[in-house]
Design an enzyme around this catalytic site. Structure first.
Site: not given
Length: 265
Positions: A118-119, A136
């Protein structure tokens, strides 16, 4: 060219010439642009925004829910740029409220079994070799390459044109234009072969080498080396990019080739 054995949610926005092979699954709130190919058994989840002329190979999972306990089903996205290839069984998580999106640029190659959490923000023309595991919030500059079976710690930054050796554990930031290898990860020179392939002149490569002599070979700490670089070397885009990268590094940069014991802070 939608195969009858593929599942495509009626609310998905699919360009007219996208090819979706049998047994692929396309969920709602997905957008796929012209010329993209989706292989059998690939899964494109909610929030995916896939560009033109991409190739998503069998078993890949795009825009999966983040593997992050802080995620509470907030509305987030995954962007994949044009002409990017995602090979078999690669997994890419969508963003969290920290950044709201995961981004992969154009002309990238994400090889088999790679995970992008994520991200993460991956620039253009990047390569993640087989089985790279990226936690992440990792930032990766344009033209950077990570060798196979490497693991990248969360919030780490890898600069543009950097090359990380296969099997590496990336715990510190990797500055632009460098090669990184060994354990713990260390500077092993600049990525001169890659730079020549991309049209950098011999003079520019020599300039970058001189910058890194200040940082890694003169026995200075980072603050001292950056001060000396700005005093003694003429301004250039590359000089300023390297100085800014190191000055804003939160994790600290990888150690030098002869460091023993404690990493440079």
């Amino acid at each position: 060219m939608l195969q009858p054995l593929a599942y495509v949610h009626p609310e998905a926005k699919i360009a007219h010439n996208v090819v979706i092979e049998p047994f692929a699954v396309i969920h709602k709130d997905v957008e796929i642009q012209e010329g993209t190919w989706i292989g059998s058994h690939a899964v494109i989840n909610e929030g995916a925004r896939i560009g033109k002329n991409c190739r998503i190979y069998p078993g890949a999972v795009i825009s999966a829910i983040p593997q992050d306990l802080k995620f509470h089903n907030e509305y987030t996205l995954t962007y994949v740029g044009d002409n990017t290839t995602i090979r078999e069984y690669a997994t890419i998580s969508r963003g969290t409220e920290e950044h709201w999106k995961t981004e992969i640029g154009s002309n990238c190659l994400i090889m088999a079994y790679t995970h992008v959490a994520h991200d993460c923000r991956i620039g253009n023309n990047c390569i993640l070799t087989n089985n790279v595991q990226m936690a992440g919030h990792v930032h990766m500059g344009d033209w950077a390459i990570i060798g196979g079976s490497s693991s990248v710690l969360q919030f780490t930054k890898i600069g543009a044109h950097a090359m990380v050796s296969g099997g590496s554990l990336v715990r510190k930031d990797v500055p632009p234009y460098t090669k990184a290898a060994r354990e713990p990860l260390a500077y092993t020179g600049i990525n001169s072969v890659g730079l020549r392939r991309r049209g950098f002149s011999n003079e520019k490569i020599s300039e970058i080498q001189e910058i890194y002599r200040f940082i890694y070979l003169r026995g200075l700490n980072n603050a001292e080396s950056l001060t000396q670089i700005e005093l003694e070397l003429p301004p250039s885009n590359e000089r300023d990019e390297i100085v800014n990268f190191i000055r804003t590094s939160e994790r600290g940069i990888m150690r030098g080739p002869s460091s023993v014991g404690v990493e440079k802070e």
